[in-house]
Scaffold this active site. Sequence first.
Site, PDB file in Angstrom:
ATOM      1  N   ASP A   1      -7.749  -1.326   0.593  1.00 30.57           N
ATOM      2  CA  ASP A   1      -7.709  -2.090  -0.653  1.00 30.57           C
ATOM      3  C   ASP A   1      -7.188  -3.496  -0.362  1.00 30.57           C
ATOM      4  O   ASP A   1      -6.011  -3.686  -0.076  1.00 30.57           O
ATOM      5  CB  ASP A   1      -6.811  -1.390  -1.674  1.00 30.57           C
ATOM      6  CG  ASP A   1      -6.913  -2.009  -3.062  1.00 30.57           C
ATOM      7  OD1 ASP A   1      -7.345  -3.171  -3.168  1.00 30.57           O
ATOM      8  OD2 ASP A   1      -6.566  -1.335  -4.044  1.00 30.57           O
TER       9      ASP A   1
ATOM     10  N   ASP B   1     -13.341  -8.707  -2.655  1.00 25.61           N
ATOM     11  CA  ASP B   1     -12.987  -7.333  -3.033  1.00 25.61           C
ATOM     12  C   ASP B   1     -14.031  -6.397  -2.449  1.00 25.61           C
ATOM     13  O   ASP B   1     -15.150  -6.318  -2.951  1.00 25.61           O
ATOM     14  CB  ASP B   1     -12.926  -7.199  -4.553  1.00 25.61           C
ATOM     15  CG  ASP B   1     -12.574  -5.780  -4.997  1.00 25.61           C
ATOM     16  OD1 ASP B   1     -12.091  -5.006  -4.157  1.00 25.61           O
ATOM     17  OD2 ASP B   1     -12.792  -5.462  -6.174  1.00 25.61           O
TER      18      ASP B   1
END
EC number: 3.4.23.-
Length: 439
Positions: A67, A296
């Site tokens: 992440d 992302d």
Amino acid sequence: MLTIATLHVALQVFGAFSPSHAAAVTLEHRSARDGNSVAVPANWDVYGYLFNVTVGSPPQNITMLSDMTWMAPFVRSGRCLGQFNPELCVAQGQSFFNEHNSTTFANTTFAQATWPVTAFAPNFTVDYGRDKFCIGEICNKDTLMQVSDFPYPGSVVPVIPFGGIFGLAPTPEAITATSEPVNFQAWKNGKMGPLVGWHTCEVLKSAATCQGGDAQLVFGGTDTTMYSAKKLQSYEIQNPEWLSDAFYPSTPPRSNYWSTSLTGMWIRTDKLSKNYAVPFKAVKTAKRTPPLAVVDEGSEGLGAPLSLNGYKYLVRHIKSAKLASKAIVQNIQQQGSSGYNTADQDWYTVACDGLHEYPDLVYQLDGRKKYTISAGDYVTKLTDMPGSVCYLNINVWKYGRTENGDARVVLLGRAFLKRKYLVLNFEDRSFGLAPLRTG
């Protein structure tokens, strides 16, 4: 995956890679003093990319979710309600780190922290501990990590196919111990270099450069066989004050995303559209500022990014575009090939052939290099529909919208990254992009 995004997904079985699959590749280091590097394969799950590490002594295998917006590493533990009780605190089938089975685990004096809303659990509460943390053969003693201590039994939280979150967010300018990712801590201790290299094998002929996985992460360096250093364009991260509240209020405010200014966003047919990267006033008293592009790699950023106004323009310039039926929208959501938090946008089906006639999407970062996403990377086929049904896989991200249909934030996710090599530089607080070698 952005740390506080809402996910509604069907859990899938994940075959985790063993840490023994970590391999030596041709790596780049900033200097000899920066230490070693290790390359590990990662496999795609509906939540994001998963890979294995070991924690503790003796080592416990933990599958981690990568992440790029999370900070210090997180592990599920046998704690909840202020007590250590795995039978109460861990649902059957959920993997976790058992601190009582590690001779090197130690608690810390850092205050307990709680995030009221996250993608994984409500009132996400963690304590902080230290233990040995290994990526492949590279180990860092006394790594500071978040240890779950949720204010409810483990049965409240759905079982997920990973036991921790490997944060890869850049450290904020004012560095605090609790904001340091694993690799940053290891770099500070001379165990590895300050770089992380990333690429996916989605557009490659084989998964060999991902060691059989869907992607490869290089901790401490980069895989120089996959890109040309001469073609690497680097961007210093830009985290203006307004960005910390752009998605969800956070205390203290977040100021550490891999983000830079988005100075251009066009739809190219036989000519360029207007520029849909429209400057706006982040606060009433401020000057107009360009929107931001945030890297992302996870499940929030799967589709090609556009503002709502840019999306409408694209639809008008594809003759076969038709508003999708409810049944098709349901299939799109179930397939998991589009980013989450796009629920407010309309979806459109298009013809699956003749993609060379469709417009290109063009982006410019920080007034410099331009990047193109062709139709082959933003038109996605539905696999569980009879016949050939394709749709526009566009991400009009819910939290990046402005009221007038422009965007203040877009996500540079899979559609954008799949043909690029990504370099995260934790020393310079910058990220770099280069064309991915596909030969």
